[in-house]
Design a protein around this motif. Structure first.
Motif, PDB file in Angstrom:
ATOM      1  N   UNK A  71      -1.996  -0.896  -8.701  1.00  0.00           N
ATOM      2  CA  UNK A  71      -2.891  -2.031  -8.947  1.00  0.00           C
ATOM      3  C   UNK A  71      -2.405  -3.282  -8.236  1.00  0.00           C
ATOM      4  N   UNK A  72      -1.086  -3.461  -8.160  1.00  0.00           N
ATOM      5  CA  UNK A  72      -0.542  -4.666  -7.535  1.00  0.00           C
ATOM      6  C   UNK A  72      -0.949  -4.786  -6.074  1.00  0.00           C
ATOM      7  N   UNK A  73      -1.062  -3.641  -5.387  1.00  0.00           N
ATOM      8  CA  UNK A  73      -1.426  -3.662  -3.976  1.00  0.00           C
ATOM      9  C   UNK A  73      -2.783  -4.333  -3.770  1.00  0.00           C
ATOM     10  N   UNK A 115       0.833  -1.208   0.000  1.00  0.00           N
ATOM     11  CA  UNK A 115       0.000   0.000   0.000  1.00  0.00           C
ATOM     12  C   UNK A 115       0.861   1.249   0.000  1.00  0.00           C
ATOM     13  N   UNK A 116       1.965   1.201   0.735  1.00  0.00           N
ATOM     14  CA  UNK A 116       2.869   2.350   0.776  1.00  0.00           C
ATOM     15  C   UNK A 116       3.406   2.662  -0.608  1.00  0.00           C
ATOM     16  N   UNK A 117       3.855   1.618  -1.322  1.00  0.00           N
ATOM     17  CA  UNK A 117       4.346   1.819  -2.684  1.00  0.00           C
ATOM     18  C   UNK A 117       3.227   2.264  -3.612  1.00  0.00           C
ATOM     19  N   UNK A 118       2.011   1.745  -3.381  1.00  0.00           N
ATOM     20  CA  UNK A 118       0.877   2.137  -4.215  1.00  0.00           C
ATOM     21  C   UNK A 118       0.607   3.628  -4.135  1.00  0.00           C
ATOM     22  N   UNK A 165       6.333  10.007   5.643  1.00  0.00           N
ATOM     23  CA  UNK A 165       5.085   9.421   5.149  1.00  0.00           C
ATOM     24  C   UNK A 165       5.208   7.932   4.845  1.00  0.00           C
ATOM     25  N   UNK A 166       6.423   7.446   4.498  1.00  0.00           N
ATOM     26  CA  UNK A 166       6.578   6.010   4.281  1.00  0.00           C
ATOM     27  C   UNK A 166       6.350   5.233   5.575  1.00  0.00           C
ATOM     28  N   UNK A 167       6.802   5.815   6.695  1.00  0.00           N
ATOM     29  CA  UNK A 167       6.558   5.175   7.990  1.00  0.00           C
ATOM     30  C   UNK A 167       5.070   5.149   8.310  1.00  0.00           C
ATOM     31  N   UNK A 168       4.438   6.321   8.241  1.00  0.00           N
ATOM     32  CA  UNK A 168       3.044   6.411   8.659  1.00  0.00           C
ATOM     33  C   UNK A 168       2.141   5.578   7.753  1.00  0.00           C
ATOM     34  N   UNK A 169       2.430   5.523   6.453  1.00  0.00           N
ATOM     35  CA  UNK A 169       1.632   4.697   5.548  1.00  0.00           C
ATOM     36  C   UNK A 169       1.702   3.231   5.959  1.00  0.00           C
ATOM     37  N   UNK A 170       2.900   2.762   6.241  1.00  0.00           N
ATOM     38  CA  UNK A 170       3.060   1.364   6.615  1.00  0.00           C
ATOM     39  C   UNK A 170       2.415   1.075   7.966  1.00  0.00           C
ATOM     40  N   UNK A 171       2.589   1.989   8.917  1.00  0.00           N
ATOM     41  CA  UNK A 171       2.038   1.782  10.250  1.00  0.00           C
ATOM     42  C   UNK A 171       0.510   1.734  10.216  1.00  0.00           C
ATOM     43  N   UNK A 172      -0.107   2.697   9.525  1.00  0.00           N
ATOM     44  CA  UNK A 172      -1.568   2.746   9.508  1.00  0.00           C
ATOM     45  C   UNK A 172      -2.167   1.583   8.732  1.00  0.00           C
ATOM     46  N   UNK A 173      -1.542   1.175   7.641  1.00  0.00           N
ATOM     47  CA  UNK A 173      -2.032  -0.002   6.915  1.00  0.00           C
ATOM     48  C   UNK A 173      -1.903  -1.255   7.779  1.00  0.00           C
ATOM     49  N   UNK A 174      -0.778  -1.375   8.497  1.00  0.00           N
ATOM     50  CA  UNK A 174      -0.579  -2.532   9.373  1.00  0.00           C
ATOM     51  C   UNK A 174      -1.583  -2.535  10.524  1.00  0.00           C
TER      52      UNK A 174
END
Length: 535
Positions: free
Chosen positions: A368-370, A151-154, A434-443
């Motif tokens: 799309x891969x996400x 999701x972060x990469x998306x 933002x890479x941290x927060x994206x990963x944390x919130x998705x997790x």
């Protein structure tokens, strides 16, 4: 698996265009923003870039062949590799430009060399950081949900590779719209040109012809001298310059930039490795990150102040049928461009508009891969993970617009925006890390879907720690930009100014901590409800 397949030609052209666009950004920034001389750019920086490209691309091509041999497969695609985009902009605007301004303010004899030295130090330290973190990478990957990584990469694909280049396409619609249609027909419609012509070559040729016909080219206008720097520039180690840079007081001054950018580089590389695994190519994280770190170290040792990283886009190259050869060809040809001074001619000949539709397609495939490899029940987590990167891109547009308009980005402007309902302060806080927060919130959302309350609390605790350390949600206004604010590091290095808050993101840290408490209590205060029951 053979070293070269039919898809490698197509994959090489896409990779070459992708990296060429990076170089088309790098060269003007060095000239226009930093005021670097052609001798420094073509004689030192680009040869250093060449060495780092060659180190990484040849290794990742070899790594793909080894994976294919080990698993008995013929469809393994090498990890893409190139200059780190966040690192490129961070080192220009947050390291070298402030260093040059400081040198000018203090009346130093050679401000250009002082700024270059600052970039070399930042690049070398970033490479060391990635090399050191590589030995813990598998543990990070093991405990992070794939949906959070992808999701972060998306979000990066949608914002920085998608919307960014879509805006540029519609700013020059005669070229941009035709390029979008051609790319969509070829890649989404799965069509090819008669006679076996490589699609990407045809697309680039049409884009370049339209650009010349509509006045977008030649870049630089009729007075440009595209062949003025055409000669061989051999890579030369700059260890003496690097030693002088380390003894010039740059280390402590730029740790606040180097540490977060280096950690973000490690995280982005990990996410790209996970993206490759989701596409069927499961590479070990440690050796992959070790070589990425060594590539950055090699760049610094040969004069480039720009870090490299494992690149976004593996599933796009896999869809093209690229295997190992595209990576080796990319390393060789980018090396030739950087060592011959032909970058000036290519910049003059090919405007960025000719190739941006291909990069837009790469961003779309990443997003799309996400969804393609994530269970449907985790789709909310993927969507939540997209937002921080999109917010970071929006904030970049806001800051660029404010600067272009001659306004000052200060506390008064932010307060007025808040009063008008545009919460810029929240956007700037979300932008930093933002890479941290994206990963944390998705997790966190993945854990909520699984009702794994202790795991969700753990991710919130990580968020609280990062915010408290200033690595996430902590920002300072500089007039034209926002930069990450690390007063705690300044205090540890003896550079802290009394009266300045040690924890500028303390409120965010408290919010994460309280969220962790809620998750710890969830088992005792919540019960499951039926699917058709109102909450």
């Amino acid at each position: 698996m053979k070293w070269f397949s039919r898809g490698d030609g197509e994959g090489f052209v896409v990779a070459f265009i992708n990296n060429l666009v990076q170089l088309l950004i790098l060269a003007p920034l060095c000239t226009g923003v930093l005021g670097f001389s052609p001798e420094l750019i073509y004689g030192r920086i680009l040869p250093g870039v060449a060495i780092s490209f060659l180190v990484g691309n040849i290794f990742y091509a070899w790594q793909a062949m080894q994976l294919a041999k080990r698993e008995g497969r013929t469809d393994v695609t090498a990890l893409p590799y190139g200059i780190s985009t966040p690192g490129l902009f961070a080192h220009v605007f947050l390291v070298m430009l402030p260093a040059k301004q400081l040198a000018l303010a203090q009346g130093m004899a050679d401000p250009e060399r002082f700024a270059w030295h600052a970039g070399l130090v930042a690049c070398f330290l970033g490479g060391l950081l990635e090399f050191g973190c590589s030995f813990f990478a598998e543990k990070i990957r093991k405990h992070t949900p794939p949906a959070a990584m992808l999701a972060t990469l998306g979000g990066v694909g949608l914002g920085f590779l998608g919307l960014s280049f879509l805006f540029q396409a519609f700013a020059a619609p005669v070229v941009g719209l035709v390029m979008l249609v051609l790319v969509f027909i070829v890649f989404f419609g799965r069509m090819k040109f008669r006679g076996g012509l490589p699609a990407t070559v045809v697309i680039l040729a049409v884009g370049t012809a339209l650009a010349w016909a509509t006045g977008l080219a030649p870049v630089g206008g009729p007075d440009a001298r595209p062949l003025a720097h055409l000669q061989v520039y051999w890579p030369v180690p700059v260890l003496g310059e690097l030693w002088a840079a380390f003894s010039g007081g740059h280390i402590l001054a730029y740790l606040s930039v180097v540490i977060p950018i280096g950690l973000l580089g490690v995280l982005a590389s990990l996410q790209n490795i996970e993206s490759a695994a989701a596409a069927g190519d499961n590479y070990p994280a440690t050796p992959s990150l070790v070589v990425s770190g060594l590539g950055t170290l090699a760049a610094a040792c040969f004069g480039s102040p720009f870090p490299t990283s494992i690149y976004i886009g593996h599933p796009a190259w896999k869809k093209l049928g690229a295997r190992a050869g595209y990576s080796a060809l990319n390393g060789i040809f980018i090396t030739l461009v950087c060592l011959t001074g032909s970058m000036a001619a290519l910049t003059w000949l090919i405007p960025a508009e000719a190739g941006i539709a291909i990069i837009f397609w790469i961003g779309t495939i990443i997003a799309a891969q996400a969804f393609e490899v994530t269970e449907q029940k985790y789709y909310p987590a993927v969507i939540i993970g997209l937002f921080p990167a999109l917010a970071a891109w929006v904030m970049l547009i806001v800051k660029t617009t404010v600067g272009a308009g001659g306004a000052t980005l200060d506390a008064a402007l932010v307060a007025n925006a808040h009063a008008a309902g545009a919460y810029l302060g929240g956007g700037f806080a979300l932008e930093q890390g933002f890479l941290y927060s994206a990963m944390i919130w998705a997790a966190v959302v993945v854990a909520i879907v699984d009702r794994a309350w202790l795991r969700a609390a753990g991710w919130c605790a990580i968020g609280a720690g990062l915010a408290l350390a200033g690595l996430m949600h902590s920002y300072a206004l500089t007039g034209r930009d926002t930069v990450i604010d690390l007063p705690l590091l300044s205090w540890l290095t003896g550079q802290w100014t009394p009266g300045r808050s040690l924890f500028p993101a303390g409120a965010a840290a408290a919010g994460y901590a309280l969220a962790a408490v809620i998750f710890l209590l969830a088992k005792f205060i919540l019960v499951p409800r039926a699917e058709d029951e109102v909450a």
